[in-house]
Design an enzyme around this catalytic site. Structure first.
Site, PDB file in Angstrom:
ATOM      1  N   GLY A 149      -3.542  -2.421  -7.594  1.00  0.00           N
ATOM      2  CA  GLY A 149      -2.461  -2.814  -8.502  1.00  0.00           C
ATOM      3  C   GLY A 149      -2.619  -2.345  -9.932  1.00  0.00           C
ATOM      4  O   GLY A 149      -1.998  -2.903 -10.839  1.00  0.00           O
TER       5      GLY A 149
ATOM      6  N   HIS B  66       2.712   9.340  -6.908  1.00  0.00           N
ATOM      7  CA  HIS B  66       1.799  10.060  -6.007  1.00  0.00           C
ATOM      8  C   HIS B  66       0.773  10.847  -6.833  1.00  0.00           C
ATOM      9  O   HIS B  66       1.148  11.519  -7.804  1.00  0.00           O
ATOM     10  CB  HIS B  66       2.616  11.004  -5.112  1.00  0.00           C
TER      11      HIS B  66
HETATM   12  C1  GRF Z   1      -2.479   5.483  -6.992  1.00  0.00           C
HETATM   13  O1  GRF Z   1      -3.377   6.537  -7.075  1.00  0.00           O
HETATM   14  C2  GRF Z   1      -1.115   5.981  -6.574  1.00  0.00           C
HETATM   15  O2  GRF Z   1      -0.824   7.262  -7.043  1.00  0.00           O
HETATM   16  C3  GRF Z   1      -1.219   6.011  -5.074  1.00  0.00           C
HETATM   17  O3  GRF Z   1      -1.972   4.868  -4.766  1.00  0.00           O
HETATM   18  C4  GRF Z   1      -2.814   4.523  -5.861  1.00  0.00           C
HETATM   19  C5  GRF Z   1      -2.522   3.108  -6.222  1.00  0.00           C
HETATM   20  O4  GRF Z   1      -3.404   2.578  -7.155  1.00  0.00           O
HETATM   21  N1  GRF Z   1       0.088   6.048  -4.455  1.00  0.00           N
HETATM   22  P1  GRF Z   1      -3.134   1.156  -7.800  1.00  0.00           P
HETATM   23  O5  GRF Z   1      -2.984   0.152  -6.653  1.00  0.00           O
HETATM   24  O6  GRF Z   1      -1.874   1.240  -8.600  1.00  0.00           O
HETATM   25  O7  GRF Z   1      -4.333   0.880  -8.626  1.00  0.00           O
END
Ligand code: GRF
Length: 199
Positions: free
Chosen positions: A12, A109
Site C-alpha cells: 500500500g 505499473h
Molecule cells: C508497485 O510497484 C506497483 O507499480 C505495482 O505493484 C506495486 C505496489 O506497491 N503494480 P504498493 O502496494 O503500492 O507499495
C-alpha cells in the site's frame, strides 16, 4: 469533489503516497474506500490510519472471478465514483466490473509500457539490460497492462544499480507519478463541470 476508490493487494505504499498528497495539498479529492482481496494486507491498515473506510473482499472465498467482482462492484457502486485506482492490485479485472467503470479504472505499473508487462517488471527490465525503464499509469482494459497510457516517467539503470536499488528508484517515481495523474484527472473533471455550469 472527485471521488475515488483504491484497490490493492499488498503493502500500500502507492496508496499512502496518494492519500498524503491529497491531504498535504488539500485537494478536492475524496478516497471513499480502499478494497483489498487479501486478508490482512497492510494497505487495509494504512487506510484505517488515514481514517479511510476499508473493506477486505478475499477472492479465495468465491468460486469464480465473476462472483468476486460482483461483490466488489456492490461495494463500489455505493459511492458516486469518478475513478478507481489500482495500486498493486494483483488480480485481472474483467466482465461487468470493467464495463461498469470503463475508462474510469487506472493502474500503476513499474515499467515503461509497452515494455515489460506482467509480473516482476523491474526484474524483467534489469535482466534484459535496458538502460532506461520507469513507471506508467494507464487505463485498465481486458488485456493486461495494455490500455491507453496516461503518463510515464523514466528511471535510468546505472552500472552500479542492483535489482533492489532499481526497484526502489522506480517505486519512488511511482509515488509522485500516481498522485500527479490523479490530481490532473480530478482537475480536468472538475473544470469540465465548471464549464458546463457556465453554458
Ligand atoms: C508497485 O510497484 C506497483 O507499480 C505495482 O505493484 C506495486 C505496489 O506497491 N503494480 P504498493 O502496494 O503500492 O507499495
Amino acid at each position: 469533489m472527485f471521488n475515488i476508490a483504491v484497490l490493492g493487494s499488498g503493502r500500500g505504499s502507492n496508496f499512502v503516497a496518494l492519500a498524503e498528497y491529497i491531504k498535504t495539498k488539500d485537494l478536492p479529492i475524496s478516497i471513499k474506500v480502499v478494497i483489498s482481496n487479501i486478508d490482512g494486507a497492510p494497505i487495509l491498515r494504512r487506510a484505517s490510519e488515514f481514517g479511510i473506510n476499508s473493506r477486505c473482499i478475499p477472492h479465495n472465498k468465491f468460486t469464480n472471478r465473476d462472483d468476486h467482482e460482483k461483490e466488489i462492484l456492490k461495494e463500489l457502486t455505493k459511492y458516486d465514483l469518478d475513478l478507481i485506482v489500482l495500486a498493486g492490485y494483483m488480480r485481472i479485472i474483467g466482465g461487468e466490473f470493467l464495463s461498469t467503470f470503463r475508462n474510469k479504472i487506472i493502474n500503476i505499473h513499474p515499467s515503461l509500457l509497452p515494455a515489460f508487462k506482467g509480473l516482476n517488471a523491474q526484474k524483467q527490465a534489469f535482466e534484459y539490460g535496458v538502460k532506461v525503464t520507469g513507471a506508467t499509469v494507464h487505463l485498465v482494459t481486458e488485456e493486461l497492462d495494455s490500455g491507453s497510457i496516461i503518463d510515464q516517467e523514466c528511471v535510468h539503470i546505472l552500472g552500479t544499480d542492483s535489482l533492489e536499488t532499481l526497484t526502489h528508484k522506480i517505486l519512488q517515481v511511482e509515488h509522485t507519478l500516481l498522485p500527479r495523474v490523479v490530481e490532473r484527472l480530478a482537475e480536468e473533471k472538475l473544470q469540465n463541470e465548471v464549464n458546463k455550469g457556465e453554458n
